[in-house]
Scaffold this motif. Structure first.
Motif, mmCIF file in Angstrom:
data_model
loop_
_atom_site.group_PDB
_atom_site.id
_atom_site.type_symbol
_atom_site.label_atom_id
_atom_site.label_comp_id
_atom_site.label_asym_id
_atom_site.label_seq_id
_atom_site.Cartn_x
_atom_site.Cartn_y
_atom_site.Cartn_z
ATOM 1 N N LEU A 18 3.469 -12.642 -32.361
ATOM 2 C CA LEU A 18 3.293 -11.939 -33.789
ATOM 3 C C LEU A 18 3.793 -12.858 -34.758
ATOM 4 O O LEU A 18 2.932 -12.847 -35.906
ATOM 5 N N ALA A 22 0.947 -14.549 -37.536
ATOM 6 C CA ALA A 22 1.054 -14.388 -39.031
ATOM 7 C C ALA A 22 1.124 -15.842 -39.809
ATOM 8 O O ALA A 22 0.525 -15.926 -40.751
ATOM 9 N N LEU A 54 -3.596 -9.106 -36.525
ATOM 10 C CA LEU A 54 -2.251 -8.618 -36.909
ATOM 11 C C LEU A 54 -1.945 -7.210 -36.827
ATOM 12 O O LEU A 54 -1.073 -6.557 -36.117
ATOM 13 N N CYS A 58 0.646 -5.088 -34.122
ATOM 14 C CA CYS A 58 1.982 -4.580 -34.709
ATOM 15 C C CYS A 58 1.954 -3.014 -34.627
ATOM 16 O O CYS A 58 2.611 -2.159 -34.332
ATOM 17 N N ARG A 445 2.527 -10.443 -43.911
ATOM 18 C CA ARG A 445 2.855 -8.898 -43.784
ATOM 19 C C ARG A 445 2.288 -8.195 -44.953
ATOM 20 O O ARG A 445 1.720 -7.279 -44.583
#
Length: 675
Positions: A18, A22, A54, A58, A445
């Protein structure tokens, strides 16, 4: 990464896969912004593809546990496949535009389904439900009665509009998210990682911490400053609020008031130039004006908003007798600036570029590159004791970067590359490199909720532009408001506030600006003022009960009910609810008038109205106000905003009378006590 934290965990706690996704996302955005290797359509498709990857890696389908990874990768790579399809078959898609093949239909339907599901996982059901209703209208609206019926569109036409054009999922909001917004989010992430939050809080503490009601004034001032780099109200609440809300409570402010102050000030950060919130960039692109024009229109209302909040805080402190911190416990504001002055350079350059007429994309790219250079350069040279060597280093770095104007952005990237290599061999330099990498990941994020919202509201834009339903709604508003502009404004305000109960500011603005703003324009409201009116109430929806996101974000920090915080926030933010109405009737307040004299007059009028409303709301000035004084103060403030004959004169006269009477009575009472 904690099973329950998701993307809210620190990037260092994320699974490596992850983390690298990102990092790759941010790298893709920087490269496409700096060198433009792909077309605008492919850029947008790549942005959405990375967002989907993403999100599915997540966010779980339900609950808080980490998603089942095989399915997460399957869905995420499905999102990336839609990007690859747009890139590989770009020329073919253009040639057969409107005539979809079976593969085109499959990819288009997959994209629509994935965007809806990703938005549901990130933001809940409200926005997907609203967009789903618009999608259903596009498919079945021909069966509705009366004016709402359209001529009918097939599934292939809807899919073509939403998945392969620039008026659907890849529309203007996605373009703005993929360019301006992402760059500014990265810019803020770099400055935040470098210590800009500490600089702002220390500076605010040094200036206001020791004054009457100091802790609350620190909250207002630091939140206004934070808005220059974050542009996100709720994010502002949970960053500065962690420090300011407990501080306010410790010095005697009620928990509800402390949370309300932070929520109000933080939401105002989206209104405060020079950077403002993401909506401002979308607005500039939508109405086709330079960003600087939006910032100029927002300047005086934003100053009035924060001035009103500051005034309410001051009056509450006087009423409750709340002192500030001892001065020796407050940091020296100028020492804080001296310690981290170099962080202000990129911000100053960014502001100068924005206000010189450069595009936000150019300004954001240069500002971001300069931020990286300043952070990396300071890690190398600040350990050198010789002032002369430090100056020579910065001058040499400046001369190298000046090659940008002759040779392009590649020079700046070369300088950054040299600094990265140097940091690798300097003591403490690797920690700085880690900070920069974390900033890139943090930027990705923070871009997720904004980007997904921008993609999904493309459904609304696509259906509205295809069916022309906006003109129908505008006709209804015009019919209601043809003899009463005020009623149309109230209806628009209520629409914004109601939509804001379930959806973020960006889709709220896009929906209402698509439907209500054209109607206001037809009623004679200037274009930028009509869009700013919608913008304001989209933001204030996050303060308004019963669903006030900013207030509920402050609730766990303040340890108070979100509803109680929300009620305080509405009282404190009274200027935010009134200034948009004043701007419609007096566009000079947004610098849309014919003269500076008109702007000065309406600003003074607004300041006086805010002063009176603050006094009426808190019930205190020199002493506690009687009920009739509060009533007269409120009536005087109201008279000042009514665009009717003699209401200004009445408001000034009545307001002056109330203040003079109150001061006279307060001095008389003091004299009696002294005798």
């Amino acid at each position: 990464m904690s099973e329950s934290q998701g993307m809210s965990a620190s990037p260092s706690q994320w699974p490596r896969s992850l983390f690298y996704v990102a990092l790759l996302f941010s790298t893709y955005q920087i490269v496409t912004a700096a060198f433009h290797p792909v077309t605008s359509q492919v850029l947008r498709a790549g942005h959405v593809g990375f967002l989907l990857l993403l999100v599915f890696l997540c966010y779980p389908a339900r609950g808080t546990a980490r998603p089942f990874q095989p399915l997460a990768w399957l869905l995420g790579l499905g999102g990336m496949a839609t990007f690859a399809y747009q890139w590989v078959f770009e020329a073919d898609l253009i040639q057969r535009s409107g005539d979809l093949t079976t593969a085109d239909m499959a990819i288009g339907l997959l994209l629509i389904a994935l965007v809806f599901e990703a938005a549901r996982r990130v933001m809940g059901i409200a926005l997907p439900l609203i967009c789903g209703l618009f999608l259903a209208y596009g498919l079945f609206g021909e069966y509705l009665p009366g004016d709402l019926a359209h001529r009918g569109y097939g599934l292939d036409q809807i899919v073509n509009q939403l998945s392969f054009g620039t008026e659907g999922l890849y529309g203007t909001p996605t373009y703005v998210s993929a360019t301006y917004i992402f760059l500014f989010i990265l810019f803020g992430a770099f400055l935040e990682q470098a210590g800009m939050i500490k600089l702002f809080t220390d500076f605010a503490m040094g200036l206001f911490g020791h004054k009457l009601g100091g802790p609350a004034k620190v909250s207002v001032f630091s939140s206004a400053l934070m808005g220059t780099i974050t542009g996100s109200g709720v994010a502002n609440v949970v960053t500065t609020g962690q420090f300011t809300i407990p501080l306010m409570k410790r010095f005697g402010y009620k928990a509800g008031f402390a949370g309300g102050v932070e929520a109000t000030a933080s939401m105002g950060s989206q209104l405060m130039p020079p950077v403002m919130g993401a909506v401002a960039f979308i607005m500039a692109e939508t109405i086709n004006v330079p960003f600087v024009e939006v910032a100029k229109a927002a300047l005086i209302p934003a100053l009035l908003y924060f001035g009103s909040t500051f005034w309410m805080v001051h009056l509450e402190a006087k009423r409750a007798g709340l002192e500030g911190l001892p001065k020796d416990q407050c940091p020296d504001p100028w020492a804080a600036v001296k310690e981290r002055w170099f962080l202000l350079i990129p911000l100053g350059v960014l502001i100068a570029l924005l206000f010189s007429g450069r595009t936000p994309m150019f300004s954001g790219t240069v500002g971001l590159a300069l931020t990286a250079i300043v952070i990396l350069g300071s890690a190398i040279i600040l350990k050198v004791s010789s002032f002369g060597l430090r100056m020579a280093f910065w001058i040499a770095l400046g001369v190298l970067c000046a090659g940008f104007f002759q040779l392009g952005i590649g020079v700046v990237f070369a300088v950054i590359g040299l600094l990265v290599v140097a940091c690798w061999f300097v003591k403490g330099g690797r920690d700085t490199l880690r900070v920069c990498v974390d900033a890139l990941v943090e930027g990705a994020r923070h871009a997720v909720p904004v980007g997904i919202a921008c993609a999904l509201v493309g459904v609304i834009i696509g259906v509205v532009s295809l069916t022309g339903v906006a003109s129908t709604f505008a006709g209804y508003i015009l019919a209601i408001g043809q003899d009463n502009l005020f009623l149309s404004l109230v209806l628009t305000m209520v629409t914004c506030l109601v939509l804001g109960m379930g959806i973020p500011t960006i889709p709220n603005y896009i929906i209402t600006s698509s439907i209500a703003a054209p109607a206001l324009l037809d009623l004679g409201v200037p274009l930028i003022v009509s869009h700013m009116f919608v913008f304001y109430f989209g933001i204030l929806a996050d303060l308004t009960p019963p669903v006030a996101l900013a207030a509920f974000a402050a609730a766990p920090i303040a340890q108070e009910k979100g509803l109680k915080i929300s009620l305080w926030a509405v009282r404190i933010a009274v200027a935010g609810f009134v200034v948009p109405f004043m701007a419609v009737y007096s566009p000079a307040l947004m610098l849309q008038g014919d003269s500076l004299a008109a702007t000065a007059y309406v600003t003074v009028k607004a300041l006086f109205a805010i002063t009176l409303w603050g006094v009426a709301s808190i019930g205190y000035l020199q002493r506690r106000l009687d009920w009739w004084e509060r009533l007269l103060a409120f009536a005087a403030g109201t008279s000042l905003i009514l665009a009717m004959p003699v209401t200004d004169e009445l408001g000034f006269a009545l307001g002056a009378l109330v203040l003079v009477l109150h001061v006279w009575r307060a001095r008389r009472a003091t004299a009696v006590v002294g005798a």
